[in-house]
Scaffold this motif. Structure first.
Motif, PDB file in Angstrom:
ATOM      1  N   GLU A 164      26.832  33.811  39.793  1.00  0.00           N
ATOM      2  CA  GLU A 164      27.875  33.868  38.798  1.00  0.00           C
ATOM      3  C   GLU A 164      28.915  35.117  39.047  1.00  0.00           C
ATOM      4  N   ALA A 165      28.416  36.317  39.352  1.00  0.00           N
ATOM      5  CA  ALA A 165      28.736  37.501  39.327  1.00  0.00           C
ATOM      6  C   ALA A 165      29.987  37.172  40.714  1.00  0.00           C
ATOM      7  N   TYR A 166      29.363  36.419  41.890  1.00  0.00           N
ATOM      8  CA  TYR A 166      30.026  36.403  42.990  1.00  0.00           C
ATOM      9  C   TYR A 166      31.249  35.513  42.426  1.00  0.00           C
ATOM     10  N   ASP A 167      31.051  34.399  41.920  1.00  0.00           N
ATOM     11  CA  ASP A 167      32.363  33.422  41.553  1.00  0.00           C
ATOM     12  C   ASP A 167      33.122  34.251  40.466  1.00  0.00           C
ATOM     13  N   LYS A 168      32.729  35.110  39.478  1.00  0.00           N
ATOM     14  CA  LYS A 168      33.519  35.795  38.759  1.00  0.00           C
ATOM     15  C   LYS A 168      34.446  36.849  39.408  1.00  0.00           C
ATOM     16  N   VAL A 169      33.815  37.460  40.360  1.00  0.00           N
ATOM     17  CA  VAL A 169      34.618  38.482  41.157  1.00  0.00           C
ATOM     18  C   VAL A 169      35.533  37.730  42.099  1.00  0.00           C
ATOM     19  N   ALA A 170      35.226  36.779  42.666  1.00  0.00           N
ATOM     20  CA  ALA A 170      36.134  35.790  43.570  1.00  0.00           C
ATOM     21  C   ALA A 170      37.385  35.437  42.792  1.00  0.00           C
ATOM     22  N   ARG A 171      37.078  35.100  41.434  1.00  0.00           N
ATOM     23  CA  ARG A 171      38.234  34.669  40.657  1.00  0.00           C
ATOM     24  C   ARG A 171      39.109  35.883  40.269  1.00  0.00           C
ATOM     25  N   LEU A 172      38.704  37.135  40.234  1.00  0.00           N
ATOM     26  CA  LEU A 172      39.528  38.370  40.010  1.00  0.00           C
ATOM     27  C   LEU A 172      40.308  38.659  41.602  1.00  0.00           C
ATOM     28  N   LEU A 173      39.764  38.336  42.563  1.00  0.00           N
ATOM     29  CA  LEU A 173      40.421  38.447  43.800  1.00  0.00           C
ATOM     30  C   LEU A 173      41.099  37.142  44.239  1.00  0.00           C
ATOM     31  N   ASN A 174      41.480  36.281  43.330  1.00  0.00           N
ATOM     32  CA  ASN A 174      42.069  34.922  43.592  1.00  0.00           C
ATOM     33  C   ASN A 174      41.619  34.110  44.920  1.00  0.00           C
ATOM     34  N   LEU A 175      40.265  34.104  44.813  1.00  0.00           N
ATOM     35  CA  LEU A 175      39.765  33.528  46.076  1.00  0.00           C
ATOM     36  C   LEU A 175      39.188  32.013  45.816  1.00  0.00           C
ATOM     37  N   GLY A 176      39.683  31.582  44.734  1.00  0.00           N
ATOM     38  CA  GLY A 176      38.846  30.274  44.365  1.00  0.00           C
ATOM     39  C   GLY A 176      37.691  30.201  44.091  1.00  0.00           C
ATOM     40  N   TYR A 177      37.367  28.578  43.869  1.00  0.00           N
ATOM     41  CA  TYR A 177      36.057  28.339  43.565  1.00  0.00           C
ATOM     42  C   TYR A 177      35.387  27.576  44.625  1.00  0.00           C
ATOM     43  N   PRO A 178      34.008  27.650  44.841  1.00  0.00           N
ATOM     44  CA  PRO A 178      33.194  28.418  44.498  1.00  0.00           C
ATOM     45  C   PRO A 178      33.233  29.920  45.492  1.00  0.00           C
ATOM     46  N   GLY A 179      33.040  31.072  44.623  1.00  0.00           N
ATOM     47  CA  GLY A 179      33.557  32.540  45.217  1.00  0.00           C
ATOM     48  C   GLY A 179      32.536  32.765  46.217  1.00  0.00           C
ATOM     49  N   GLY A 180      31.239  32.433  46.198  1.00  0.00           N
ATOM     50  CA  GLY A 180      30.256  33.099  46.952  1.00  0.00           C
ATOM     51  C   GLY A 180      30.620  32.913  48.658  1.00  0.00           C
ATOM     52  N   PRO A 181      30.886  31.823  49.146  1.00  0.00           N
ATOM     53  CA  PRO A 181      31.198  31.448  50.401  1.00  0.00           C
ATOM     54  C   PRO A 181      32.369  32.231  50.860  1.00  0.00           C
TER      55      PRO A 181
END
Ligand code: KG4
Ligand code: ZN
Length: 342
Positions: A164-181
């Motif tokens: 969840e933290a990966y996905d939220k940080v990815a959203r902050l960096l505009n990296l889309g979903y899912p953020g982990g990969p």
């Protein structure tokens, strides 16, 4: 030797697999990632509808790829908890119906037990006791696997799950979903020492910190503050360095607590499970630390880290081999502690 066909529909993957003991005969995953991407996360109603549309086709494909028919199947498994209730219902209802029509035992499986069993697919000779670091989109736990079906949670997150933290940080960096990969890939091009970030710690009333519990919401907020600060003075945003610094903090925290927990409990084998177990930095740090501490490490191959039905089938094989099956009126549940499974 049991052969199980299992369904996994707890979130956004429609998955069907056939496993003979610990050997995967077929592993079909119809991902809904592209469907949910425009919304930035999984939309439960949409997930259920797509499971319904995909499930029959996935079952047919699993049988075709395995080159077997219903007479070769000894039991039918499905994830029954935890997860999105509407999504779980599709897989569980399909599995129960097939069990009735084909006159086979039904096996309701806990999703996290499936993630634990993913390690057996890659190391069939693995035996409890061991410590499993379970890191997914909804869970972050250190589970002591005492024996088959006997679980004790020794550490857990007090707030966000690591995925969840990966996905939220990815959203902050505009990296889309899912953020982990996306973060994992970008982090490999960044400087992990660029920004010091705080590792989440849980204070104890008697002083000091909890040795095995995790916290990721403070780290996520720290990344948010860092992004706001950098946005005011740096353009473009150094997203690779932010991703690498975040990933390093997470991987170090998970590794340190896992090793401490294993050593404190005299467990010389550590396994990994869940989507975040696919993380490249976590795998490297754990590999190095287990070697240094003379511990064994076993992690699933990448396809069995994220949600799949082979891990559910593998857990169901174990249940059936021990003479257990589930009643057809077993309900699906959005939440269920792994220690509470019957
Ligand atoms: O186990 P999983 O497929 O589903 C749940 O049971 O939640 O885990 C999904 C989570 C997502 O949050 C995704 O961003 C994360 O696993 N994930 C990763 C990586 N691949 C998937 N996180 C970090 N690094 C990766 N390579
Ligand atoms: Zn999962």
């Amino acid at each position: 030797m049991a052969t199980i066909l299992a369904l996994e529909t707890s979130c956004d993957e429609t998955a069907v697999a056939i496993v003979k003991n610990r050997k995967v005969l077929s592993n079909i995953v119809a991902s809904q990632i592209a469907i949910h991407q425009p919304y930035g996360g999984v939309v439960p109603e949409i997930a259920s509808r797509h499971h319904l549309e995909a499930i029959n086709h996935c079952i047919d494909r699993a049988l075709n790829v395995a080159k077997i028919d219903w007479s070769d199947i000894d039991g039918i498994g499905a994830t029954c908890a935890p997860g999105l209730v509407g999504a779980l219902l599709v897989g569980a209802t399909a599995a129960k119906t097939l069990a009735m029509v084909r006159n086979k035992p039904f096996l309701g499986i806990h999703h996290l037990e499936g993630h634990i069993y993913a390690s057996y697919l890659c190391k069939p000779q693995l035996q409890p006791p061991f410590l499993c670091l379970l890191v997914s989109g909804g869970h972050t736990s250190l589970i002591h696997v005492k024996a088959h079906g006997q679980y004790k949670t020794l550490g857990k997150t007090r707030d966000d799950a690591v995925g969840e933290a990966y996905d939220k940080v990815a959203r902050l960096l505009n990296l889309g979903y899912p953020g982990g990969p996306a973060i994992d890939k970008l982090a490999q091009t960044g400087n992990s020492q660029a920004f010091p970030l705080p590792e989440g710690k849980i204070s104890l009333p008697e002083g000091g910190y909890h040795p095995y519990d995790f916290s990721f919401s403070g780290l996520k907020t720290a990344v948010q503050r860092l992004v706001r600060k950098l946005e005011q003075k740096t353009a473009p945003l150094p997203i690779a360095d932010i991703a690498a610094s975040f990933q390093e903090t997470v991987a170090k925290s998970l590794t340190r607590k896992t090793i401490t927990c294993a050593l404190d409990h005299n467990l010389n084998t550590i396994t990994l499970g869940g989507g975040v177990a696919a993380n490249s930095r976590l795998r490297i740090l754990l590999q190095n630390s287990t070697e240094k501490n003379h511990l064994r490490l076993c992690f699933p191959s990448l396809e069995f880290c994220t949600d799949n039905a082979a891990m559910i089938a593998c857990a169901a094989v174990e249940h059936l081999n021990r003479g257990y099956s589930s009643p057809l009126n077993m309900e699906v549940q959005s939440r269920l502690n792994i220690a509470d499974i019957a």
